[in-house]
Write an enzyme that holds these catalytic residues in place. Structure first.
Site, PDB file in Angstrom:
ATOM      1  N   HIS A 139       0.816  -1.215   0.000  1.00 47.94           N
ATOM      2  CA  HIS A 139       0.000   0.000   0.000  1.00 47.94           C
ATOM      3  C   HIS A 139       0.851   1.267   0.000  1.00 47.94           C
ATOM      4  O   HIS A 139       0.366   2.332  -0.330  1.00 47.94           O
ATOM      5  CB  HIS A 139      -0.981   0.003   1.184  1.00 47.94           C
ATOM      6  CG  HIS A 139      -0.379   0.272   2.522  1.00 47.94           C
ATOM      7  ND1 HIS A 139      -0.012  -0.727   3.395  1.00 47.94           N
ATOM      8  CD2 HIS A 139      -0.107   1.436   3.152  1.00 47.94           C
ATOM      9  CE1 HIS A 139       0.454  -0.183   4.507  1.00 47.94           C
ATOM     10  NE2 HIS A 139       0.420   1.125   4.382  1.00 47.94           N
ATOM     11  N   ASP A 169       0.328  -7.646   1.522  1.00 46.22           N
ATOM     12  CA  ASP A 169       0.692  -6.231   1.616  1.00 46.22           C
ATOM     13  C   ASP A 169       2.205  -6.044   1.626  1.00 46.22           C
ATOM     14  O   ASP A 169       2.744  -5.270   2.409  1.00 46.22           O
ATOM     15  CB  ASP A 169       0.081  -5.580   2.859  1.00 46.22           C
ATOM     16  CG  ASP A 169       0.142  -4.057   2.789  1.00 46.22           C
ATOM     17  OD1 ASP A 169       0.073  -3.509   1.679  1.00 46.22           O
ATOM     18  OD2 ASP A 169       0.281  -3.414   3.843  1.00 46.22           O
ATOM     19  N   SER A 253       4.641   2.691   7.896  1.00 47.08           N
ATOM     20  CA  SER A 253       4.347   1.475   7.133  1.00 47.08           C
ATOM     21  C   SER A 253       5.549   1.060   6.290  1.00 47.08           C
ATOM     22  O   SER A 253       6.147   1.866   5.584  1.00 47.08           O
ATOM     23  CB  SER A 253       3.149   1.692   6.207  1.00 47.08           C
ATOM     24  OG  SER A 253       1.958   1.623   6.901  1.00 47.08           O
TER      25      SER A 253
END
Length: 410
Positions: A139, A169, A253
């Site tokens: 993402h 992911d 992230s």
């Protein structure tokens, strides 16, 4: 991953998870395609995550406890605290230069130049004579027209996206190796225990706070989190994650979750972002990430065995439907109920049908969709023959199927 992995900062996207339905018809209402439908993790947890925005990983501070001795030569507690601090400092120093920024560059409109649409973090995990390889979250780089890696010295380096995988992911980037001096050591997430120290390194809120370090503990292992990949408010996938109370903020992230030896034990990925929730962040276990990363770095798609069913956990089915529709007696407590069988799939060819309750693959007891996923993806291969044990209208039966290949869930 029931949390949506959001693209950091300005292009943050949220994906929602739907609560368990009260009737079997609603429970069976269709999860698209593929091997797995959803793992409903139950009341309180789903209520917590229903409205959440998945953002990059969060680390919370944990105070190190010091011990006092009863001996005459007792060591001052301040010295013990210093030793603990030095241990964490050494671990961070070992890996910090391998944690980089990742900038997702997009052209927002026809009349504007391309610019960073969002930023995240990444971990340099491998280097050879030509290239250095960086693992980050899918993402973080999703929909990017260009990707830049920002090194700890502030230099911006154009990166090639070698491969991405929406289900886990994860994404792998590549840059010239002459730009890189430090490579992170990958540890083992299988050796973790609840209460172990966890240290998160990343770039919360972008480069202004690059290299931020937060400390917490391992709050939970083998957490099953539902995610909605196609934004239809139906869980499409269940991901296995490490829970940590280390503070996680947008921009973290793709960064590193490390242990006190400076080894990467997880890739920070998401958090529960609600005003009433504090300190619930998640990381992809590094042992789960390794086989995916190995495929992505070669430029190949991730290949997964494919059965061709959507299903739900038996534990989520109302009792009256267990008795009336599935016709199971009380001795059958766990399994997965087939909601759909995909046409021309191994499941259809083997004769499996809607409402069959699968309880075993080969000799592995299947109590949930997470069990099925773990066994299928970790213990089997495409082309392998698998024995399926299931109940149909209360009668125990078996079938044999040959696993096909599936690259992506639709």
């Amino acid at each position: 991953m029931s949390e949506e992995f959001n693209q950091e900062q300005t292009t943050e996207q949220s994906k929602k998870v739907k609560k368990e339905k009260s009737t079997l018809a609603m429970l069976m209402s269709g999860v698209a395609g593929g091997v797995i439908a959803a793992l409903f993790t139950g009341g309180i947890f789903l209520n917590m995550i229903n409205d959440e925005k998945a953002v990059s990983s969060e680390d919370s501070n944990q105070n190190e406890q010091t011990e006092q001795t009863s001996s005459e030569e007792a060591v001052p507690t301040t010295n013990l605290a210093n030793q603990s601090s030095n241990s964490i400092g050494s671990a961070v120093e070992k890996v910090s230069d391998a944690v980089v920024g990742v900038s997702n560059i997009q052209q927002i409109s026809l009349w504007e130049e391309s610019d960073a649409a969002g930023t995240g973090s990444g971990v340099i995990y491998k280097k050879d004579d030509e290239y250095a390889y960086i693992v980050t979250n899918n993402h973080v780089v999703e929909a990017a027209q260009e990707v830049e890696v920002i090194l700890t010295n502030g230099e911006h380096v154009e990166a090639n996206v070698m491969g991405t995988d929406e289900l886990t992911d994860l994404a792998v980037l590549r840059i010239p190796s002459d730009q890189v001096s430090t490579v992170a050591e990958l540890g083992s997430s299988d050796d973790l225990a609840v209460g172990d120290t966890a240290i998160a390194i990343g770039n919360p809120l972008g480069q202004e706070f690059a290299g931020s370090v937060t400390q917490g503990i391992i709050s939970g292992l083998d957490r099953a989190v539902d995610i909605d990949l196609n934004n239809d408010s139906q869980p499409d996938w269940t991901t296995n994650v490490i829970q940590t109370d280390a503070a996680i903020n947008p921009g973290n992230s793709g960064g590193a979750l490390i242990n006190t030896n400076g080894q990467v034990i997880g890739i920070n990925s998401m958090k529960i972002a609600q005003s009433q929730v504090e300190g619930i962040g998640f990381a992809i276990p590094i042992d789960d990430a390794k086989p995916v990363v190995e495929q992505l770095e070669t430029g190949n798609e991730v290949v997964r065995p494919f059965i061709g069913i959507s299903a739900i956990d038996l534990s989520t089915v109302p009792q009256r439907h267990i008795q009336e529709t599935l016709q199971l007696d009380e001795s059958v407590e766990n399994g997965v109920v087939i909601a759909q069988v995909e046409p021309n799939s191994p499941a259809e060819e083997s004769g499996l049908q809607q409402y069959d309750v699968v309880t075993k693959l080969n000799d592995k007891n299947i109590e949930s969709m997470l069990d099925l996923k773990k066994y299928l993806y970790n213990e089997t291969e495409v082309g392998e023959e698998v024995n399926v044990t299931f109940y149909r209208e209360g009668n125990l039966q078996t079938a044999t199927l040959v696993l096909n290949e599936q690259n992506n869930m639709e």
